[in-house]
Design a protein around this motif. Structure first.
Motif, PDB file in Angstrom:
ATOM      1  N   LEU A 131      10.085   4.519  -5.211  1.00  0.00           N
ATOM      2  CA  LEU A 131       9.953   3.564  -3.669  1.00  0.00           C
ATOM      3  C   LEU A 131       8.426   4.066  -3.082  1.00  0.00           C
ATOM      4  N   LEU A 132       8.187   5.173  -4.067  1.00  0.00           N
ATOM      5  CA  LEU A 132       6.630   5.990  -3.419  1.00  0.00           C
ATOM      6  C   LEU A 132       5.517   4.797  -4.935  1.00  0.00           C
ATOM      7  N   GLU A 133       6.555   4.511  -5.522  1.00  0.00           N
ATOM      8  CA  GLU A 133       4.873   4.841  -6.337  1.00  0.00           C
ATOM      9  C   GLU A 133       4.921   2.752  -5.955  1.00  0.00           C
ATOM     10  N   ARG A 134       5.460   2.100  -5.319  1.00  0.00           N
ATOM     11  CA  ARG A 134       5.782   1.058  -5.134  1.00  0.00           C
ATOM     12  C   ARG A 134       4.641   1.086  -3.681  1.00  0.00           C
ATOM     13  N   LEU A 135       4.857   2.074  -3.097  1.00  0.00           N
ATOM     14  CA  LEU A 135       4.207   2.084  -1.524  1.00  0.00           C
ATOM     15  C   LEU A 135       2.880   2.318  -2.163  1.00  0.00           C
ATOM     16  N   VAL A 136       2.594   2.521  -3.711  1.00  0.00           N
ATOM     17  CA  VAL A 136       0.847   3.662  -3.325  1.00  0.00           C
ATOM     18  C   VAL A 136       0.251   1.921  -4.131  1.00  0.00           C
ATOM     19  N   ALA A 137       1.553   1.184  -5.187  1.00  0.00           N
ATOM     20  CA  ALA A 137       0.822   0.006  -6.331  1.00  0.00           C
ATOM     21  C   ALA A 137       0.425  -0.814  -4.556  1.00  0.00           C
ATOM     22  N   ARG A 138       1.261  -1.423  -3.551  1.00  0.00           N
ATOM     23  CA  ARG A 138       1.051  -2.173  -2.796  1.00  0.00           C
ATOM     24  C   ARG A 138      -0.311  -1.520  -1.323  1.00  0.00           C
ATOM     25  N   GLY A 139      -0.894  -0.790  -1.642  1.00  0.00           N
ATOM     26  CA  GLY A 139      -1.653   0.569  -0.833  1.00  0.00           C
ATOM     27  C   GLY A 139      -0.995   0.702   0.484  1.00  0.00           C
TER      28      GLY A 139
ATOM     29  N   PRO B 187       8.049  -6.555   0.880  1.00  0.00           N
ATOM     30  CA  PRO B 187       8.590  -4.865   0.630  1.00  0.00           C
ATOM     31  C   PRO B 187       9.865  -5.011   1.176  1.00  0.00           C
ATOM     32  N   THR B 188      11.182  -3.497   0.024  1.00  0.00           N
ATOM     33  CA  THR B 188      12.173  -3.629   0.419  1.00  0.00           C
ATOM     34  C   THR B 188      12.678  -3.008   1.881  1.00  0.00           C
ATOM     35  N   LEU B 189      13.738  -3.158   1.981  1.00  0.00           N
ATOM     36  CA  LEU B 189      13.950  -2.483   2.960  1.00  0.00           C
ATOM     37  C   LEU B 189      13.274  -0.727   3.297  1.00  0.00           C
ATOM     38  N   ALA B 190      13.930  -0.425   1.897  1.00  0.00           N
ATOM     39  CA  ALA B 190      13.502   0.891   1.444  1.00  0.00           C
ATOM     40  C   ALA B 190      12.279   1.705   1.249  1.00  0.00           C
ATOM     41  N   GLU B 191      12.003   0.403   1.359  1.00  0.00           N
ATOM     42  CA  GLU B 191      10.152   0.602   1.196  1.00  0.00           C
ATOM     43  C   GLU B 191       9.446   0.320   2.431  1.00  0.00           C
ATOM     44  N   ASP B 192      10.030   0.402   3.220  1.00  0.00           N
ATOM     45  CA  ASP B 192       9.231   0.401   4.518  1.00  0.00           C
ATOM     46  C   ASP B 192      10.086   1.507   4.865  1.00  0.00           C
TER      47      ASP B 192
END
Length: 218
Positions: A96-104, A5-10
């Motif tokens: 970024l929100l979509e990435r967080l959902v894709a990661r679970g 994850p990127t820092l922005a995702e975290d």
């Protein structure tokens, strides 16, 4: 997804409030997420800052699409940090929100409201607790932070959202003082980051503070 994850995702994951299913600090979110993107480029040695301007380091383009977009913008010419935040920040929340959902890390679920209406809500996927514990350890217990955790703590402070993390991170004078130290790049003598990196990230975080100070936080 396989990349870390990127820092922005975290940061976005931390700003998610499980009890309400909302994101803290929506009014200032694009500046804060923009700051996280530019700060990650700085931590990785891909950009440098001279005063209020940020410039790209030649031949250090990142592979991540979101980071690359910001790096390309800066690579055109040195730019004022706040200009960069305003240019890259507004486009970040959705991807970024979509990435967080894709990661679970976040889950979308359907709930019935008033027994009549279905609505989609976000729920915590579990990884947020570890991030919060790392930041809490630095702010509350005075632990020496890793650079990414230091920047997360600094950006949470800069966003003005730290009071919303009480009681997990108690809103006390020592916590406020420690958070302000992180904003200034005072991460502790043993923190694993060069002084120049701390200076650059502190410049970025300070610009987030200035940018968000004039925006209503209601």
């Amino acid at each position: 997804m396989t990349e870390s994850p990127t820092l922005a995702e975290d940061l976005l994951l931390l700003l998610f409030q499980p009890r309400s299913g909302t994101i803290a600090g929506e009014n200032t979110l694009f500046y804060v997420l923009g700051g996280a993107v530019v700060a990650e480029l700085a931590l990785d040695g891909r950009v440098d800052a001279n005063g209020a301007k940020v410039s790209a380091v030649a031949d250090r383009a990142p592979s991540d699409d979101i980071l690359r977009s910001a790096w390309d913008y800066v690579a055109e010419k040195p730019r004022n940090v706040q200009t960069v935040l305003a240019a890259v920040g507004p486009r970040l929340r959705g991807p970024l929100l979509e990435r967080l959902v894709a990661r679970g890390d976040l889950r979308r679920t359907r709930r019935r409201t008033l027994g009549l209406f279905n609505r989609t809500v976000l729920e915590d996927g579990g990884r947020r607790a570890g991030l919060l514990a790392d930041v809490r350890d630095v702010l509350v217990n005075g632990a020496e932070p890793q650079p990414r955790v230091a920047v997360l703590g600094a950006l949470l402070s800069a966003s003005g959202t730290l009071p919303q993390f009480d009681p997990e991170i108690p809103w006390t004078t020592p916590v406020i003082t420690r958070a302000k130290e992180l904003e200034r790049g005072n991460w502790g003598a043993g923190a694993a980051a060069e002084a120049v990196t701390r200076t650059v990230t502190a410049t970025i975080v300070n610009n987030v503070v200035v940018a968000t100070a004039v925006i209503p936080r209601g």
